[in-house]
Scaffold this motif. Structure first.
Motif, short mmCIF file in Angstrom:
data_model
loop_
_atom_site.label_atom_id
_atom_site.label_comp_id
_atom_site.label_asym_id
_atom_site.label_seq_id
_atom_site.Cartn_x
_atom_site.Cartn_y
_atom_site.Cartn_z
N CYS A 1 59.61 -12.21 55.19
CA CYS A 1 59.15 -12.04 53.81
C CYS A 1 57.64 -11.87 53.69
O CYS A 1 56.87 -12.59 54.31
CB CYS A 1 59.60 -13.24 52.99
SG CYS A 1 59.03 -13.22 51.30
N ILE B 1 64.46 -14.90 47.11
CA ILE B 1 63.69 -15.39 48.25
C ILE B 1 63.69 -16.91 48.25
O ILE B 1 63.79 -17.55 49.29
CB ILE B 1 62.24 -14.82 48.27
CG1 ILE B 1 61.40 -15.46 49.38
CG2 ILE B 1 61.51 -15.01 46.94
CD1 ILE B 1 61.96 -15.29 50.76
N ILE C 1 56.37 -15.65 41.72
CA ILE C 1 55.37 -15.83 42.78
C ILE C 1 54.20 -14.86 42.64
O ILE C 1 53.14 -15.09 43.21
CB ILE C 1 56.00 -15.72 44.19
CG1 ILE C 1 56.65 -14.36 44.44
CG2 ILE C 1 57.02 -16.84 44.41
CD1 ILE C 1 57.12 -14.16 45.88
N CYS D 1 64.19 -5.16 49.02
CA CYS D 1 63.28 -5.91 49.90
C CYS D 1 62.54 -4.94 50.82
O CYS D 1 63.17 -4.23 51.60
CB CYS D 1 64.02 -6.96 50.72
SG CYS D 1 62.93 -7.81 51.87
N ALA E 1 59.73 -8.60 44.66
CA ALA E 1 60.63 -7.55 44.16
C ALA E 1 62.07 -8.04 44.04
O ALA E 1 62.79 -7.67 43.11
CB ALA E 1 60.57 -6.33 45.09
N CYS E 2 62.47 -8.91 44.97
CA CYS E 2 63.85 -9.40 44.92
C CYS E 2 64.08 -10.19 43.63
O CYS E 2 65.17 -10.16 43.06
CB CYS E 2 64.17 -10.26 46.14
SG CYS E 2 63.04 -11.63 46.43
S1 SF4 Z 1 61.76 -8.67 48.25
FE1 SF4 Z 1 61.75 -9.32 50.41
S2 SF4 Z 1 59.57 -9.44 50.94
FE2 SF4 Z 1 59.67 -9.37 48.71
S3 SF4 Z 1 59.67 -11.54 48.09
FE3 SF4 Z 1 61.81 -10.91 48.21
S4 SF4 Z 1 62.42 -11.47 50.31
FE4 SF4 Z 1 60.18 -11.48 50.26
#
Ligand code: SF4
Lengths: 253, 476
Positions: free
Chosen positions: B316, B345, B155, B376, B321-322
């Motif tokens: 979110c 995500i 993303i 997250c 990062a996830c």
């Molecule tokens: S780490 Fe958290 S905020 Fe970032 S994309 Fe994944 S779910 Fe969304």
């Protein structure tokens, strides 16, 4: 030094049926520390397999059957980190809408101690009998790491053992690919993770690796047996027992 | 995976198997993710400070979601007062219709678009093309993918699965008059030159929005390439599209979220551009669009919002990062998921967007290692949500609650039976003792084939004696 004289051992399903030696070694190590170990014979499983697969009701039924088995206010030592996390963090959630069982679950959660954690605070250097140099890696299960910080206790514990050189394989904190039913539902992804973990362990140059989680060990050893190597994972209790002057160790001499 | 056959979430297993069998892809994902993981870690040297910032970010997002209907109303009022036209779209096709209406009113044949995952969600490019409108991606990664007919696999870094050689080939084939080169700077220069012309000519600029500030009516856009700024300032009309969950209450809530976003996403302390758009060009101003629209898309978000067990999904901030930390994503890549949002995500949000049936293999594609939840920046308990989705896919909906879309779709009689039997066995101590006595005695009969387990491992076989028996013997 803590001064408990009695503990419960909650060995959980994997240890009971697939890795009983780990449980036995855990008992011997605990006894070498001077505590009496009670093993409630009706214990079965923490319920984690069903819980993580999405069958919380079935998990609750199994967890409920354990709640009455630990009546004394003794610590409940769990020689499998992810099961320890289940007791500590998820049992209270399972019984969130049942006040009586919730109170029981919370009381048990508060008494639950992961094996490395328990041993680490009580082990004295004078108890170590074998100091043969060995290069070792430590594998910590992910839930044990994140829910109980077991990797820290494990490292502290190994640091107390003369002769042990602790190596850090690449991506040490990454999952070994077990994940309960994940290994069955997505076998190729799971296997890819496991193979990478084994590559890293082998590349680290360790002679042996230890873990306080029998699920990960079943997974890693199960895959290692298919490789042309003698490298194997050992439960940290079994390794400890081999270094300490325990009853079993004396018998073997 | 370029070409006509678009990956689908229903085919996750097939797609992920194919990706696993591609060693070059695996190696490139691993090194790209390791790079992002290290960059992020360098931005959060002080764990205590990070935890404080993260809990602040979490609270801001929770607070915004708790007041979502009210904040959306306030946002609309403030935007309208500023002269921004607000549109509500329940489904992707509603959103596309709004785009077509705006284009028709301006006689637009072309749009330039900044990076927007929500525009991917509604497949804007394809829909516009079907109506003769050329919607050009201007984010370099997205532009490369569009030229190649491919989809984003991350993303934040959409073209992370493309190599330098791929890009060089795509540009040489698709950009007329461009010289063949494998020099990264030259490649970027070629892409930028081609895009400049599109910016000059397009009457409509499309962007997403990272945050919407209710109290000021501002659209906030975080980017590094400057294409977002061009999209929001050069064309006469700017259309922003985003999900309803992006709203935050106050401008002062922006800095902590921005900091968490850039550090978690790309390991940057700040991005090159931070655009805050508050209304169209005013009298006396020399540039900026004369018309600004905001399209707010629901597409299943209300379902996640209305159910307290799943509301956290909407916290979110799309940092990625996830995904970077996920051992599954790192191995199968983003395209395997067949969804707009891949990785952890994607696995928690896609079931609300597409239903639990089409996405049934996504929540299970996790070892629940917890790496995602740990990083997250807004504290989404991703492993918990995955477990709840697993349950929701397998359980008949409770009568007192409005069901999720396709709730219970992955329920199988065999699986239900297995767990019922398991619960029976493990909740009756005597039955279990009897079972384990026999299982150890008959261990030689354990099958050599044990489904997925024996794919890469030797079969599981009970020990000769169970621990309880060994302990009983020892005591004697
Ligand atoms: S780490 Fe958290 S905020 Fe970032 S994309 Fe994944 S779910 Fe969304």
């Amino acid at each position: 030094m803590e001064t408990d004289t009695h503990v419960y051992l909650f060995a959980t399903c994997v240890v009971d049926l697939f890795s009983p030696q780990s449980g036995l070694d855990a008992v011997e190590v605990l006894e070498a520390l001077g505590v009496t170990v009670a093993f409630p014979r009706d214990q079965t499983c923490c319920g984690q397999p069903a819980y993580t697969t999405g069958f919380a009701d079935d998990a609750r039924r199994v967890a409920a059957a354990q709640l009455d088995l630990f009546p004394q206010p003794w610590p409940i030592v769990v020689p499998s980190g992810s099961c320890g996390g289940m007791l500590r963090h998820h049992w209270p959630r399972l019984f969130a809408d049942d006040p009586q069982r919730l109170a029981q679950a919370e009381a048990l959660a508060a008494r639950t101690v992961e094996f490395c954690d328990f041993v680490d605070t009580r082990l004295a250097a004078s108890q170590v009998a074998d100091t043969t140099p060995v290069r070792l890696a430590l594998h910590t299960s992910c839930t044990a790491r994140r829910e109980l910080a077991t990797h820290l206790a494990g490292r502290r514990l190994l640091a107390k053992l003369p002769g042990v050189e602790l190596l850090e394989p690449e991506h040490e904190a990454e999952c070994c690919g077990f994940g309960g039913t994940f290994a069955i539902k997505h076998p190729e992804i799971s296997a890819a993770m496991t193979e990478d973990k084994l590559d890293a362990l082998q590349a680290s140059g360790c002679a042996q690796f230890v873990s306080a989680d029998c699920g990960c060990l079943l997974n890693l050893n199960g895959a290692l047996e298919r490789r042309p190597t003698t490298l194997r994972g050992l439960h940290i209790a079994s390794f400890l027992r081999s270094r300490l002057a325990t009853r079993g160790a004396e018998q073997r001499r | 995976m370029s070409g006509d056959r678009q990956p689908r979430p229903q085919d996750f297993k097939v797609q992920s198997r194919a990706a696993l069998a591609d060693p070059a892809l695996r190696a490139s994902f691993r090194s790209a993710m390791d790079f992002l993981v290290d960059k992020r870690a360098a931005q959060f040297p002080d764990i205590g400070a990070y935890e404080r910032l993260r809990s602040l970010g979490t609270r801001i997002r929770e607070h915004a979601l708790a007041k979502l209907p009210e904040l959306l109303e306030r946002l609309e009022q403030n935007l309208t007062a500023l002269g921004v036209q607000v549109h509500w779209a329940e489904t992707p096709s509603d959103a596309n219709r709004i785009f077509l209406d705006i284009a028709a009113r301006h006689g637009a044949q072309a749009m330039v678009k900044g990076k927007s995952m929500v525009s991917e969600e509604i497949e804007l490019n394809r829909e516009m093309a079907a109506h003769g409108i050329d919607c050009v991606e201007t984010d370099m990664g997205e532009y490369i993918l569009q030229l190649d007919g491919d989809r984003p696999s991350h993303i934040i870094m959409p073209a992370i699965h493309k190599t330098k050689a791929d890009v060089s080939r795509i540009f040489a084939e698709k950009i007329p008059g461009s010289a063949h080169t494998e020099d990264v700077d030259e490649l970027i220069a070629i892409g930028r030159r081609a895009l400049r012309e599109r910016f000059r000519d397009a009457p409509i600029g499309v962007t997403g929005a990272n945050f919407l500030v209710a109290e000021t009516g501002s659209l906030v856009l975080v980017e590094n390439e400057g294409n977002g700024r061009l999209c929001t300032s050069v064309p006469e009309v700017h259309v922003a599209i985003t999900g309803i969950e992006k709203v935050i209450e106050r401008l002062e809530h922006l800095p902590p979220l921005y900091t968490l976003l850039t550090r978690s996403a790309t390991g940057q302390a700040v991005t090159t551009y931070l655009n805050i758009v508050t209304g169209p060009r005013r009298a006396g101003e020399k540039d900026g669009p004369r018309e600004v629209h905001l399209i707010l898309l629901d597409n299943g978000r209300t379902q996640a919002w209305r159910d307290q067990r799943f509301r956290a999904t909407l916290q979110c901030i799309r940092c990625g990062a996830c995904m970077n930390h996920c051992p599954v994503y790192t191995r199968v890549g983003g395209l395997s998921y067949g969804t707009t949002y891949p990785g952890p995500i994607g696995a928690i949000v896609s079931p609300h967007l597409l239903g639990l049936d089409a996405t049934r293999d996504l929540p299970t594609a996790s070892s629940l290692c917890g790496a995602c939840g740990e990083v997250c920046p807004v504290g989404i308990p991703i492993p918990e949500l995955l477990m709840r989705l697993r349950g929701a896919a397998r359980r008949r909906p409770a009568p007192e609650r409005k069901p999720l879309r396709d709730e219970g779709a992955a329920r199988s009689r065999a699986e239900t039976l297995v767990w019922t039997a398991w619960a029976l066995l493990y909740s009756r101590a005597r039955l279990y003792r009897w079972f384990s006595w026999w299982a150890t005695r008959l261990r030689r009969l354990t099958p050599a084939w044990q489904g997925g387990w024996t794919r890469g491992r030797v079969p599981l076989r009970p020990a000769p004696r169970s621990l309880r028996e060994l302990l009983a013997q020892r005591r004697r």
